[in-house]
Structures are given as structure tokens and as C-alpha cells.
Enzyme design. Structure first.
Site, mmCIF file in Angstrom:
data_model
loop_
_atom_site.group_PDB
_atom_site.id
_atom_site.type_symbol
_atom_site.label_atom_id
_atom_site.label_comp_id
_atom_site.label_asym_id
_atom_site.label_seq_id
_atom_site.Cartn_x
_atom_site.Cartn_y
_atom_site.Cartn_z
ATOM 1 N N LYS A 190 -5.284 -1.987 8.019
ATOM 2 C CA LYS A 190 -3.779 -1.170 8.468
ATOM 3 C C LYS A 190 -3.495 -1.400 9.919
ATOM 4 O O LYS A 190 -4.568 -1.019 10.522
ATOM 5 C CB LYS A 190 -3.494 -0.384 7.505
ATOM 6 N N TYR A 246 4.710 -5.036 -1.025
ATOM 7 C CA TYR A 246 5.014 -3.624 -1.566
ATOM 8 C C TYR A 246 5.890 -3.362 -2.621
ATOM 9 O O TYR A 246 6.402 -2.378 -3.051
ATOM 10 C CB TYR A 246 4.796 -2.487 -0.620
ATOM 11 N N HIS A 254 -6.166 -0.951 2.848
ATOM 12 C CA HIS A 254 -5.485 -1.516 1.447
ATOM 13 C C HIS A 254 -6.639 -1.975 0.505
ATOM 14 O O HIS A 254 -7.438 -2.645 1.188
ATOM 15 C CB HIS A 254 -4.313 -2.511 1.657
ATOM 16 N N GLU A 305 -2.732 -11.005 -4.818
ATOM 17 C CA GLU A 305 -2.548 -10.536 -3.229
ATOM 18 C C GLU A 305 -3.682 -11.535 -2.367
ATOM 19 O O GLU A 305 -3.088 -11.769 -1.339
ATOM 20 C CB GLU A 305 -3.196 -9.087 -3.198
HETATM 21 N N1 UDP Z 1 1.621 6.030 0.969
HETATM 22 C C1 UDP Z 1 2.459 6.753 1.619
HETATM 23 N N2 UDP Z 1 2.911 8.127 0.864
HETATM 24 C C2 UDP Z 1 2.747 8.183 -0.429
HETATM 25 C C3 UDP Z 1 1.565 7.475 -1.023
HETATM 26 C C4 UDP Z 1 1.402 6.259 -0.637
HETATM 27 O O1 UDP Z 1 2.977 6.458 2.418
HETATM 28 O O2 UDP Z 1 2.800 9.350 -0.641
HETATM 29 C C5 UDP Z 1 1.472 4.419 1.322
HETATM 30 C C6 UDP Z 1 -0.113 4.630 1.824
HETATM 31 O O3 UDP Z 1 -0.312 3.668 2.821
HETATM 32 C C7 UDP Z 1 -0.597 3.768 0.587
HETATM 33 C C8 UDP Z 1 0.526 2.829 0.277
HETATM 34 O O4 UDP Z 1 1.698 3.466 0.500
HETATM 35 O O5 UDP Z 1 -1.861 3.227 0.640
HETATM 36 C C9 UDP Z 1 0.453 2.401 -1.350
HETATM 37 O O6 UDP Z 1 0.331 3.536 -2.112
HETATM 38 P P1 UDP Z 1 -0.545 3.316 -3.237
HETATM 39 O O7 UDP Z 1 0.032 4.902 -4.355
HETATM 40 O O8 UDP Z 1 -0.547 2.041 -4.132
HETATM 41 O O9 UDP Z 1 -2.014 3.977 -2.753
HETATM 42 P P2 UDP Z 1 -3.241 3.012 -2.748
HETATM 43 O O10 UDP Z 1 -3.295 1.997 -3.744
HETATM 44 O O11 UDP Z 1 -3.209 2.282 -1.354
HETATM 45 O O12 UDP Z 1 -4.285 4.303 -2.519
HETATM 46 MG MG MG Z 2 -1.974 0.720 -4.595
#
Ligand code: UDP
Ligand code: MG
Length: 142
Positions: free
Chosen positions: A10, A50, A116, A127
Site C-alpha cells: 500500500k 473496495y 493487502h 483480485e
Molecule cells: N480499514 C480502515 N479502517 C477500519 C478497517 C479497515 O481504514 O476500521 C482499511 C484498512 O486499510 C484495511 C482495509 O480498509 O486493510 C480493508 O478492510 P478489511 O476489513 O477488509 O481488512 P483487511 O482484510 O485488509 O485486514
Molecule cells: Mg479484507
């Protein structure tokens, strides 16, 4: 079970200049790189990637963050790739991630969390196709 997953280094980690360190952690964990590119995405592309999060409060900020600088999508192969890669990166919030995980080592916060990883085999396939044409991927096992 599919053996592929998509990683994205990222913008915060690209800005920290740790692309090499992160790819080294990934390959040391037994993943093979099938495809890698350095790119910058538009808000429309980030919004589409997203889309599942569009109802969540952090969506707008997440799109702004993911378009704030270059990113490095990486298509990866390994046995049990999705689950093993999620273990390697650690919890979404770097403060809660286990020692030695990529997010613990390089993440700045719950949004700028360095990397990610796909969360299911189905999403991994979608993806990878989102960022790579078939002709851009090395087919190690086929
Ligand atoms: N994210 C954020 N705030 C939150 C949760 C997630 O900014 O409270 C962002 C973070 O960059 C995260 C992405 O959104 O990696 C996607 O969220 P997800 O819940 O899918 O988490 P991941 O699968 O990446 O662990
Ligand atoms: Mg995720």
C-alpha cells in the site's frame, strides 16, 4: 483449494521505501511471485476494488488513502496461499498484529497498514484478474 492470492503493498509502505524488504518477507515465507507491478490507481478503480466496503464509515478515506501514492500489486502462489498470506501479514490493525508480521513491522495504523491480502479463494482469483491480464502472469505450475 486455490493456491493463489493477491497482495498489494500500500502507499504508506511504498512511501517508506520498503518494497524490497516486504517482498523478501513474502518470498522467504515460501510464496512465488507470478506477477508484480508498480502502479497508481484512480479513485474510480480503488472504489471498484473496495466495493464490498462501500457502506462502511471508512470507505471514503480508504479510497483517498489508496490513491494517495503508488501501490504494488503482487500475484502470489503457494500451498494454501490465502490463509498462509493472511497469517504472514497479521491483523488489520498493526497494533494488534503478531510480532514479526508484515503489518506489525511496517504498518502505521489501522488504515495505513502496509499491505493487502485477499480473504478468500474466490476473491483472490477476482483480485488477481483485477490487476493482471493472464498474459502478464508467469504460470509456474501449468
Ligand atoms: N480499514 C480502515 N479502517 C477500519 C478497517 C479497515 O481504514 O476500521 C482499511 C484498512 O486499510 C484495511 C482495509 O480498509 O486493510 C480493508 O478492510 P478489511 O476489513 O477488509 O481488512 P483487511 O482484510 O485488509 O485486514
Ligand atoms: Mg479484507
Amino acid at each position: 483449494m486455490s493456491n493463489r492470492t493477491l497482495a498489494i503493498i500500500k502507499p504508506d509502505a511504498v512511501e517508506k521505501n520498503v518494497i524490497g524488504e516486504i517482498i523478501a518477507k513474502i518470498t522467504q515465507a515460501g510464496f512465488k511471485v507470478l506477477g508484480v507491478k508498480l502502479t497508481k490507481i484512480t479513485p474510480a478503480i480503488a472504489g471498484s476494488f473496495y466495493e464490498v466496503h462501500k457502506e462502511r464509515g471508512f470507505y471514503g478515506e480508504l479510497i483517498a488513502y489508496m490513491t494517495s501514492g503508488p501501490i504494488v500489486p503482487i500475484a502470489l502462489e503457494r500451498e494454501n496461499a490465502v490463509e498462509e498470506f493472511r497469517k504472514l501479514i497479521g491483523a488489520t490493525d498493526p497494533a494488534k498484529a503478531e510480532e514479526g508480521t508484515i503489518r506489525k513491522l511496517y504498518g502505521a495504523g489501522i488504515e495505513a497498514n502496509a499491505i493487502h491480502g485477499s480473504d478468500s479463494d474466490e476473491n483472490a482469483a477476482n483480485e488477481i484478474a483485477f490487476f493482471f491480464a493472464k498474459s502478464e502472469l508467469v504460470n509456474i505450475n501449468s
